[in-house]
Structure formats: C-alpha cells, structure tokens
Enzyme design. Structure first.
Site, short mmCIF file in Angstrom:
data_model
loop_
_atom_site.label_atom_id
_atom_site.label_comp_id
_atom_site.label_asym_id
_atom_site.label_seq_id
_atom_site.Cartn_x
_atom_site.Cartn_y
_atom_site.Cartn_z
N GLU A 1 0.64 5.30 0.85
CA GLU A 1 0.15 4.62 2.05
C GLU A 1 -0.27 5.62 3.11
O GLU A 1 -1.36 5.51 3.70
CB GLU A 1 1.22 3.67 2.60
CG GLU A 1 1.39 2.40 1.77
CD GLU A 1 2.51 1.51 2.26
OE1 GLU A 1 2.49 0.32 1.94
OE2 GLU A 1 3.42 2.00 2.96
N CYS B 1 11.72 -1.52 10.39
CA CYS B 1 10.46 -2.24 10.25
C CYS B 1 9.64 -2.23 11.54
O CYS B 1 8.46 -1.90 11.53
CB CYS B 1 10.72 -3.68 9.82
SG CYS B 1 9.21 -4.65 9.66
N HIS C 1 -15.96 -20.48 -3.79
CA HIS C 1 -17.05 -19.54 -4.06
C HIS C 1 -17.92 -19.35 -2.82
O HIS C 1 -18.18 -20.32 -2.10
CB HIS C 1 -17.90 -20.09 -5.22
CG HIS C 1 -19.04 -19.21 -5.60
ND1 HIS C 1 -18.87 -18.04 -6.31
CD2 HIS C 1 -20.37 -19.32 -5.34
CE1 HIS C 1 -20.04 -17.47 -6.50
NE2 HIS C 1 -20.98 -18.23 -5.91
N CYS D 1 7.25 -0.85 8.80
CA CYS D 1 6.16 -1.77 8.46
C CYS D 1 5.15 -1.97 9.57
O CYS D 1 3.93 -1.89 9.33
CB CYS D 1 6.73 -3.14 8.09
SG CYS D 1 8.34 -3.14 7.30
N TYR E 1 5.48 4.29 -2.60
CA TYR E 1 4.59 3.53 -1.73
C TYR E 1 4.41 4.17 -0.37
O TYR E 1 3.31 4.14 0.22
CB TYR E 1 5.04 2.07 -1.62
CG TYR E 1 6.23 1.83 -0.73
CD1 TYR E 1 6.06 1.48 0.60
CD2 TYR E 1 7.53 1.95 -1.21
CE1 TYR E 1 7.14 1.26 1.43
CE2 TYR E 1 8.61 1.74 -0.39
CZ TYR E 1 8.42 1.39 0.93
OH TYR E 1 9.50 1.19 1.75
N LYS F 1 3.18 1.22 10.74
CA LYS F 1 2.39 1.65 9.58
C LYS F 1 1.17 0.76 9.41
O LYS F 1 0.05 1.25 9.21
CB LYS F 1 3.24 1.61 8.32
CG LYS F 1 2.46 1.90 7.04
CD LYS F 1 3.27 1.49 5.83
CE LYS F 1 3.39 -0.03 5.73
NZ LYS F 1 4.21 -0.45 4.59
N GLU G 1 -11.50 -16.21 -6.41
CA GLU G 1 -11.89 -17.19 -7.42
C GLU G 1 -11.72 -16.64 -8.84
O GLU G 1 -11.56 -17.39 -9.80
CB GLU G 1 -13.33 -17.65 -7.22
CG GLU G 1 -14.39 -16.61 -7.48
CD GLU G 1 -15.79 -17.14 -7.20
OE1 GLU G 1 -16.22 -18.04 -7.95
OE2 GLU G 1 -16.44 -16.66 -6.24
#
Length: 474
Positions: free
Chosen positions: A183, A43, A437, A48, A179, A51, A442
């Site tokens: 990515e 990682c 908002h 992670c 993935y 990346k 939302e």
C-alpha cells in the site's frame, strides 16, 4: 458482594475498546476507559483512515494523466507533502474528538493515562492511582515490529511514523511484502518517490489468491517500484545525504528513508497480564475463547491484541459482542468466516472467502471462473491497467466459495459480495442476476465459461492420497 469502583475497565481507546465501552454503558454498566496515546487507536490515528486519505492523494496523479484522453487540458501540477500531512492531521484530530465526545455522551469515564493490570480485578494508572473493576477488557491493539534485527535498524521507521514525516522521501526502501508494504509502495511511487521493496518471500501479499498477488506485483513494477525478492537487509548505515542499506544479495541501496513493514505484534508487553495469570501465545497475544474471555474469568480481550483477524471491523464487532455477552445478557460469539478485506494499492484488491489454493485443500472439486479485461475508462485514457476478477466455486454444490477482484472499486465490491457469500449464494444465482451495463462489476454475473476445474480423484485403498487435477480452457 464485593463493591468495585467500576463494572468495566477498558484498556485502550481504539475501535474495539471504544465500541465495547459505549455498548456496555448503554446497558447500564459503570465504565471507565484508559488511553495512553490518542483516542481512536491505530485505525483513526496511524492506520486505516490516514492511509486511505493518502491513497486518495496518490490517485490524483492518475486522474490528471487520464483527463487528457477525455478532452481536458490540465496545467502543470505540483504536489505539496507538508500540506497533505497537515490536512490529514486536522481530519484525524476531528475524528479523535468525535470518539471522545461519543464516549462522554454514553457516560463513559475517560482516563488519559497508561493503565496496567495489577491483579484480576485491579488496575494501576501511571500516576499511581488504583481502581477496582468487576470486568477488565484489554483492547490495546497491535504495534509494528522493527525486524529483522540488524545493525542500524534504529535508523528505520515503521507505519507509525510514516504519516508524519516532515519531508517526503525522494528514495524509499520498504522492507516486507504484506499489505502495509504494498500500500505504501503504491502511495509513495504515485506521489513521486522512487520506491523499492525488499522481502524474504518470492512474491507480495502472502495469503491472498495467487493470481491477485501476481496482479498487484506486476502493477507495482509497471509503476516503477523496484522489487528485491528473497533478499533482506543485513545492515543500515548513515551516509552523506541519506542511508545505505546492505542486502543479503550483496546489493547496496542508497535511500533517504527505510520503512520496516515486516509485521505487527499484539501490544501486551508491560500490561501486567502475566502477573494476573492471563495466558498469552507465542507472539504475546491474549488467548481467548469464542466470547473473547481469557483463562482468567474477569479478564477479556478483543481486537488485534488477540491476533485472530487483524482488521478494524473485526475489533468493532468483537467489542460489541463482548458487551452484549457480558452486560446485555445476550451471549454473542463473532463469526470470523466470510470476512471481506481489501488492499488499497492502485489498482486495489478486494477479496472475500476462500482463495483457489484454500478451496482445493477442502473441496474435492473446485471450479474457477476468471476474467481479465481493460475497463471502459481506460479505452480513452490510454491506460494499460487491467481489471481482474476470479470466482471460486465448489464444483459439487455450485456454492460460491470466494471472489477476488483487482481493479477500481474492488474494495466496495468485496463488501457487497460478502453478503451474498455469507448467505450461501451459488454460481447459478450470480448467473441469474441481471447485469448493470456498462460497469466492470457486470463481469461478475456474465462469467459463464469455466476456465479451470480441479478435481480430486476418488482415493482407492492402495492410493489413499491420490490427487488428480484437471485444467479446462474456457
């Protein structure tokens, strides 16, 4: 009572191993941890963290493009790959040093060496030293595979090497559609490379919700990524100025770099697990119970090496639970349900819970609420990118089974939504929540019209497998 050199010996100083070692030491255990590469594991060093830093770098191109619509005049830009690689290296070195310092502060003995298991309570280091341990924890993670096994595959790289390329490849072929593949396709195409993907499947991101898979695929294509589905390389060869890749379709692609992203395997080869009697599964993963204990009483394993869920937070949670169980007298089994995840393409994908297909397999009535819209930012930037949101609901109980989002900030939303889904929130709870908002989020609490219902008919004695699907246009 047998006297051991340490109470706990951890093999692998990645996310899971480091957490386990620190927590166990906090309970008073004598702990040693061995790492043959760099402290921090996949990682921090080659996963992670680097990346995500590259994802940030790639997204500046969009920011520069969007700025004109908001009145900004941006001078001509240029990207410097070596500068990014050097900055990345400084950051991961800083993080690795922090991991090491935290281990030392906790009183954990750090051993910079490869370690192998000699027997259920013995470790041998690369220099020949032997240590005895009451408990051994295997936390060696996973490693990328160079597949398919074709002539010239040694010319390809994996995600281990991609972060430190001396030159950014002008032309890049990525093999695989998981993935990691998508990515890096998203990263490199935004940084200026011409990117192609070759995969045996017919779409990207197997295992994710089908609508989101199509959304990621379409976004990549729109950015210029070339897709070759149902085709894999048969041979890679050197040519003047690069590599030539032969595909099963007969097509030849001339590129500067080939990256294999066809999967990862548990890093157990040569660790001595079989010698100690530890059972492994077909891909080499350590078979463990709910408390991460193997069939050998003194040997445990956490993280990717067990091939349960290959995510860093899972490894950390399993490492902590292991220490609580074994040294804290607090038996803790990790709940692997409702785990949020993200794919850091641009736009990014965030998901938690069941996909539509998974829900329809386990529920006799599934309601779908879905929206696709142009976010407010895009109205002035001129970008055509859309945000997609999908809520999967049990049509009988109204419980939200899954939420899937493709768009800016999707990963952040998935993290928060995981709390609500873990607590059993119902669609009515979403509906009763006041919106913020103007935000994209939302939409999650304003989607009132059901877009589809899939209902399984009551099976009669003569048709036990009868299924009826009803689609409603909202």
């Amino acid at each position: 009572m047998t006297d051991f050199d340490v109470d706990l010996f951890v093999i692998g100083a990645g996310s899971g191993g480091v957490r386990a070692a620190r927590i166990a030491a906090g309970y008073g255990a004598r702990v040693a941890i061995a790492e043959e590469f760099r402290v921090g594991g996949t990682c921090v060093i080659r996963g992670c963290v680097p990346k995500k830093l590259m994802v940030y770098a790639s997204r500046f191109r969009d920011e520069f493009d969007d700025a004109a619509g908001f009145g900004w005049t941006i001078p001509e830009t240029a990207f410097d790959w070596p500068k990014l690689v050097a900055a990345k290296e400084r950051e991961i070195s800083r993080l690795s040093a922090i991991y090491r310092a935290n281990l030392e502060k906790a009183g954990v003995a750090m051993i910079d060496s490869r370690a192998e298991i000699e027997d259920p309570n013995s470790i041998v280091l690369a220099d020949g030293r032997r240590l005895s341990a009451k408990i051994i924890l295997v936390a060696t993670g996973g490693t990328p595979v160079l597949e398919p096994e074709i002539p010239g595959r040694e010319l390809a790289i994996t995600s281990n090497e991609v972060f430190d390329l001396p030159v950014m490849p002008p032309r890049l072929l990525i093999v695989g559609a998981g993935y990691i593949s998508v990515e890096f396709a998203s990263i490199f195409t935004r940084l200026g490379s011409k990117v192609a993907i070759a995969s045996r499947g017919e779409n990207v991101l197997r295992g994710f919700d089908d609508d989101m898979r199509c959304g990621v695929r379409d976004a990549l294509v729109e950015e210029g990524v070339e897709m070759h589905f149902s085709h894999l390389p048969t041979r890679i060869e050197k040519i003047d100025g690069g590599l030539r890749v032969h595909l099963t379709s007969g097509l030849q692609l001339d590129v500067d770099q080939v990256m294999m992203a066809t999967g990862r395997r548990p890093h157990t080869k040569g660790l001595g697990l079989e010698r100690a009697g530890v059972k492994l599964d077909g891909v080499g993963a350590v078979i463990v119970d709910h408390f991460s204990q193997s069939n050998v009483k003194s040997i445990y394993a956490v993280g990717d090496v067990t091939n349960r869920i290959q995510l860093t937070p899972i490894a950390i949670r399993e490492g902590h639970a292991f220490a609580d169980t074994v040294f804290g007298d607090k038996p803790t089994a990790v709940d692997h349900a409702h785990v949020p995840t993200a794919v850091f393409t641009t736009p990014e994908l965030g998901a938690v819970g069941l996909t539509e297909v998974e829900a329809r397999e386990v529920c006799d009535c599934v309601d779908i609420y879905q929206a696709s819209f142009r976010p407010l930012k895009a109205t002035l930037s001129g970008r055509t990118e859309k945000t997609m949101m999908k809520i999967v609901v049990d049509g009988r109980s109204d419980v939200v089974l899954g939420v899937h989002i493709l768009g800016e900030g999707a990963a952040e939303l998935a993290q928060v939504l995981a709390i609500a889904i873990r607590l059993g929130a119902k669609k009515a709870d979403f509906d009763a929540t006041i919106a913020v908002h103007p935000t994209s989020a939302e939409e999650l609490v304003t989607m009132r019209a059901r877009t589809a219902r899939f209902e399984r008919a009551t099976a009669g004695p003569e048709a036990p497998d009868a299924v009826d699907a009803e689609f409603l246009n909202g």
